[in-house]
Design a protein around this motif. Sequence first.
Motif, PDB file in Angstrom:
ATOM      1  N   ASN A  61       0.843  -1.195   0.000  1.00  0.00           N
ATOM      2  CA  ASN A  61       0.000   0.000   0.000  1.00  0.00           C
ATOM      3  C   ASN A  61       0.881   1.248   0.000  1.00  0.00           C
ATOM      4  OD1 ASN A  61      -1.759   2.161   0.799  1.00  0.00           O
ATOM      5  ND2 ASN A  61      -3.204   0.596   1.539  1.00  0.00           N
ATOM      6  N   PRO A  62       0.662   2.196  -0.877  1.00  0.00           N
ATOM      7  CA  PRO A  62       1.497   3.408  -0.941  1.00  0.00           C
ATOM      8  C   PRO A  62       1.492   4.224   0.344  1.00  0.00           C
ATOM      9  CG  PRO A  62       0.174   3.187  -2.931  1.00  0.00           C
ATOM     10  CD  PRO A  62      -0.343   2.157  -1.971  1.00  0.00           C
ATOM     11  N   ASN A  63       0.454   4.054   1.197  1.00  0.00           N
ATOM     12  CA  ASN A  63       0.349   4.874   2.409  1.00  0.00           C
ATOM     13  C   ASN A  63       0.663   4.109   3.688  1.00  0.00           C
ATOM     14  OD1 ASN A  63      -0.564   7.160   0.945  1.00  0.00           O
ATOM     15  ND2 ASN A  63      -2.616   6.274   0.841  1.00  0.00           N
ATOM     16  N   THR A  64       1.013   2.823   3.576  1.00  0.00           N
ATOM     17  CA  THR A  64       1.323   2.027   4.770  1.00  0.00           C
ATOM     18  C   THR A  64       2.752   2.313   5.231  1.00  0.00           C
ATOM     19  OG1 THR A  64      -0.204   0.275   4.130  1.00  0.00           O
ATOM     20  CG2 THR A  64       1.542  -0.322   5.665  1.00  0.00           C
ATOM     21  N   ALA A  65       2.928   2.427   6.539  1.00  0.00           N
ATOM     22  CA  ALA A  65       4.266   2.663   7.103  1.00  0.00           C
ATOM     23  C   ALA A  65       4.961   1.323   7.305  1.00  0.00           C
ATOM     24  CB  ALA A  65       4.162   3.412   8.424  1.00  0.00           C
ATOM     25  N   TYR A  66       5.943   1.060   6.458  1.00  0.00           N
ATOM     26  CA  TYR A  66       6.772  -0.138   6.609  1.00  0.00           C
ATOM     27  C   TYR A  66       8.039   0.242   7.377  1.00  0.00           C
ATOM     28  CZ  TYR A  66       3.899  -2.432   3.054  1.00  0.00           C
ATOM     29  OH  TYR A  66       2.873  -2.993   2.355  1.00  0.00           O
ATOM     30  N   GLN A  67       8.448  -0.646   8.277  1.00  0.00           N
ATOM     31  CA  GLN A  67       9.612  -0.383   9.125  1.00  0.00           C
ATOM     32  C   GLN A  67      10.647  -1.490   8.925  1.00  0.00           C
ATOM     33  OE1 GLN A  67       8.223   0.294  13.139  1.00  0.00           O
ATOM     34  NE2 GLN A  67      10.092   1.358  13.667  1.00  0.00           N
ATOM     35  N   LYS A  68      11.915  -1.098   8.710  1.00  0.00           N
ATOM     36  CA  LYS A  68      13.004  -2.082   8.642  1.00  0.00           C
ATOM     37  C   LYS A  68      13.793  -2.004   9.944  1.00  0.00           C
ATOM     38  CE  LYS A  68      16.755  -1.674   6.017  1.00  0.00           C
ATOM     39  NZ  LYS A  68      17.752  -1.762   4.931  1.00  0.00           N
ATOM     40  N   GLN A  69      13.967  -3.164  10.601  1.00  0.00           N
ATOM     41  CA  GLN A  69      14.666  -3.208  11.880  1.00  0.00           C
ATOM     42  C   GLN A  69      15.781  -4.254  11.824  1.00  0.00           C
ATOM     43  OE1 GLN A  69      11.787  -4.035  14.933  1.00  0.00           O
ATOM     44  NE2 GLN A  69      10.511  -2.261  14.431  1.00  0.00           N
ATOM     45  N   LEU A 117       3.070   9.366   8.149  1.00  0.00           N
ATOM     46  CA  LEU A 117       1.646   9.676   8.243  1.00  0.00           C
ATOM     47  C   LEU A 117       0.859   8.426   8.597  1.00  0.00           C
ATOM     48  CD1 LEU A 117       1.280  11.923   5.068  1.00  0.00           C
ATOM     49  CD2 LEU A 117       1.566  12.667   7.434  1.00  0.00           C
ATOM     50  N   VAL A 118      -0.351   8.590   9.082  1.00  0.00           N
ATOM     51  CA  VAL A 118      -1.199   7.459   9.432  1.00  0.00           C
ATOM     52  C   VAL A 118      -2.294   7.323   8.377  1.00  0.00           C
ATOM     53  CG1 VAL A 118      -0.775   7.619  11.895  1.00  0.00           C
ATOM     54  CG2 VAL A 118      -2.582   8.995  10.892  1.00  0.00           C
ATOM     55  N   ASP A 119      -2.817   6.121   8.259  1.00  0.00           N
ATOM     56  CA  ASP A 119      -3.845   5.900   7.249  1.00  0.00           C
ATOM     57  C   ASP A 119      -5.221   6.318   7.792  1.00  0.00           C
ATOM     58  OD1 ASP A 119      -4.559   3.918   8.979  1.00  0.00           O
ATOM     59  OD2 ASP A 119      -3.578   2.317   7.842  1.00  0.00           O
ATOM     60  N   GLU A 120      -6.258   6.155   6.966  1.00  0.00           N
ATOM     61  CA  GLU A 120      -7.581   6.637   7.319  1.00  0.00           C
ATOM     62  C   GLU A 120      -8.139   5.923   8.530  1.00  0.00           C
ATOM     63  OE1 GLU A 120      -9.950   6.273   3.878  1.00  0.00           O
ATOM     64  OE2 GLU A 120      -8.895   7.818   2.744  1.00  0.00           O
ATOM     65  N   SER A 121      -7.898   4.625   8.627  1.00  0.00           N
ATOM     66  CA  SER A 121      -8.451   3.881   9.754  1.00  0.00           C
ATOM     67  C   SER A 121      -7.878   4.404  11.070  1.00  0.00           C
ATOM     68  CB  SER A 121      -8.155   2.388   9.607  1.00  0.00           C
ATOM     69  OG  SER A 121      -6.761   2.178   9.583  1.00  0.00           O
ATOM     70  N   GLU A 122      -6.618   4.801  11.048  1.00  0.00           N
ATOM     71  CA  GLU A 122      -5.994   5.329  12.256  1.00  0.00           C
ATOM     72  C   GLU A 122      -6.575   6.698  12.613  1.00  0.00           C
ATOM     73  OE1 GLU A 122      -1.976   5.124  11.035  1.00  0.00           O
ATOM     74  OE2 GLU A 122      -1.582   3.283  12.131  1.00  0.00           O
ATOM     75  N   GLU A 123      -6.879   7.498  11.575  1.00  0.00           N
ATOM     76  CA  GLU A 123      -7.492   8.805  11.847  1.00  0.00           C
ATOM     77  C   GLU A 123      -8.834   8.621  12.539  1.00  0.00           C
ATOM     78  OE1 GLU A 123      -7.715  11.072   8.339  1.00  0.00           O
ATOM     79  OE2 GLU A 123      -5.556  11.391   8.167  1.00  0.00           O
ATOM     80  N   GLU A 124      -9.596   7.635  12.054  1.00  0.00           N
ATOM     81  CA  GLU A 124     -10.872   7.361  12.685  1.00  0.00           C
ATOM     82  C   GLU A 124     -10.678   6.883  14.120  1.00  0.00           C
ATOM     83  OE1 GLU A 124     -12.943   5.909   8.495  1.00  0.00           O
ATOM     84  OE2 GLU A 124     -12.658   4.521  10.171  1.00  0.00           O
ATOM     85  N   ARG A 125      -9.629   6.101  14.320  1.00  0.00           N
ATOM     86  CA  ARG A 125      -9.398   5.530  15.646  1.00  0.00           C
ATOM     87  C   ARG A 125      -8.956   6.580  16.652  1.00  0.00           C
ATOM     88  NH1 ARG A 125      -9.126   4.275  19.928  1.00  0.00           N
ATOM     89  NH2 ARG A 125      -8.312   2.442  21.003  1.00  0.00           N
TER      90      ARG A 125
END
Length: 825
Positions: A61-69, A117-125
């Motif tokens: 997803n272009p707006n999902t925050a992927y993290q490399k650890q 940034l956060v996605d729409e579901s997170e804004e609602e949450r």
Amino acid sequence: MFLVPCDFISILKVYTLNEDRQWDDRGTGHVSSCYVERLKGMSLLVRAESDGSLLLESKINPNTAYQKQQDTLIVWSEAENYDLALSFQEKAGCDEIWEKICQVQGKDPSVDITQDLVDESEEERFDDMSSPGLELPSCELSRLEEIAELVASSLPSPLRREKLALALENEGYIKKLLEIFHVCEDLENIEGLHHLYEIIKGIFLLNRTALFEVMFSEECIMDVIGCLEYDPSLSQSRKHREFLTKTAKFKEVIPISDPELKQKIHQTYRVQYIQDMVLPTPSVFEENMLSTLHSFIFFNKVEIVGMLQEDEKFLTDLFAQLTDEATDEEKRQELVNFLKEFCAFSQTLQPQNRDAFFKTLSNMGILPALEVILGMDDAQVRSAATDIFSYLVEYNPSMVREFVMQEAQQNDDDILLINLIIEHMICDTDPELGGAVLLMGLLRTLVDPENMLATANKTEKTEFLGFFYKHCMHVLTAPLLANTTEDKPSKDDFQTAQLLALILELLTFCVEHHTYHIKNYIINKDILRRVLVLMASKHAFLALCALRFKRKIIGLKDEFYNRYIMKSFLFEPVVKAFLNNGSRYNLMNSAIIEMFEFIRVEDIKSLTAHVIENYWKALEDVDYVQTFKGLKLRFEQQRERQDNPKLDSMRSILRNHRYRRDARTLEDEEEMWFNTDEDDMEDGEAVVPPSDKPKNDEDIMDPISKFMERKKLKESEEKEVLLKTNLSGRQSPSFKLSFSSGTKSNLTSQSSASNLPGSPGSPGSPGSPGSPGSVSKSTSQMAAITTKGGLVGLVDYPDDDEEDDEDEDKEETLPLSKKAKLESS
């Protein structure tokens, strides 16, 4: 259905986060990235390694925050409460998939997180994330479960963690939670206590210094520890508070008047306890979430060291009581342990702060205090003092050296600091000599010239080494000298052998680095002869240490050492050990042969002559290596040079002409030689290139004739010796010398081959009888006789001897026709 074929490239494990916030292993498989028509975009696909079934199909997803650890882990949230992680077997596979994700999102692959940034579901949450804060549920007992869920759901996202931390900090939420903790304990509400455990643990993972300052304050820290006693995964709660308040006791070896310093020490101990004992071991996904906790402890220790360092009254009282004879043993042990821990804390300081710390201790008299402590009978106190001394030596060995040289002007040798260290090393009661090994390392640092200072007006190396050999070396070598008064060690138990091996290791280091200081000591005190007594030890490691010591001396190729060795016949213990070792192929055998091989290869003439003249009868039957026969050959060549100075001068002249003339002149003369037909020359005419022809032929030809006759006689005798040698298990060498087109006959007899100097059958050559691999080497190094224009010449392939021997071999293997003409003249 795929529009683009997918190549499954990297091996990984798939994890999902369950309701209990634990990571479940979904299986091992191969991952790829390709376009999936059903999902209308580039996706990550993982197929099981076992049966090829689909473990994961996730659109990037272009707006999902992927993290490399940690270079091998990619984590992201797929939905509100559905977190995924891919744990790669190799970094390269992780990097490749990370580049695909960044390519889809238009990010630089060097980042560790693709979205802020956060996605729409997170804004609602979270209800308006653009606001500076986050509205938390009211802190009530009935809403603890809701609070625990909120904290757990915020941990995967950096942005959510930041918002939650700010809300907790601004609303004073932690203190409210701790008030509810008291209520739950009073009501014995276990469910509520379990929720509080999850909340407090989650707050630790927010990794926020401001929150730690609240949690670790004097009024809150014990309640925080109390919350962490109620781990829901355990059947019974832990008793951490009981241990900290009743079992662990704070001892003030010197009363601390500063209340802030005292509070900081208490806080640091308790936070360290939380980190080590209370918090559960972090999972692979939580390792980086406690970095701020580590930093908190680190900076606390820095503050403690700084505050103690500035308290001059405290340090003055500390060192005064340490050195006071009236101080009882228990009190002194507490003082030394405190000082040891104090020095250990100093290792956390920055270099400039550490310099100031040790300068302060030096000014307060830490070295004289250690000298007093090391002279006491209490083993535990001495052990702690040794650890403190090691910190000082590692930090600044020059400071220690300067102190011991100054005290030598006032005190006897027996109570010098370095001599006390040596005595503790010698008297170590540990069967494994752990303390002695540590002390030997410290001594080695102190006597190492590499870390000694040198200025225009002062050379520390000269001054300190002169001091060390005058005042300390006799203490170090005392056990060695006491144990080697006879032909064999007087004590040969394992612990004594270990100690002597440590002493020999340091002496060997001194031989390598101290030049004339150790040379004078060894020769004047006859140290090498005493060391070689240890060659008779039943412990092979000790005998090898003694041999290594002698090998280091020989390796210097110093004629002062060589004359000392020859005068005292110090090869005798080595030869005895070699013969006693018999036919065993072990480290002792190899080390002794290597020593003699070094003498041969380096052509140490004095030692070569000494060995052959005194030990040849004992070594002449050793034929599985050519070392000793090679030494004999070296010796004979030296003797011939001494008997025939004119011949040696002629060789020097020929060698100088041969190697120092113009290269083109040499080529012309060689061409003239090979182009001259033998029939064109008169019988008996010697062919010598004009530039090589000496002024007085008669003075040189007579020695050459005598030399050739003597050479033939010697080689004939050596051939007979070789034929008598027992070649058990080895093939008798048989060599062929073939003539090229000018001659059809072959010389196949061994006697013919042995009469040719430098041939494979000659003593000392690589292919001689008894040498390993003699058959294969004889083929590659076979000498061939060739002809050119009717002239017969011997072409010899030189071995690996030095240039001088190569020159002699070349002169001794002149073409046959040329040699005959030289003799006939």
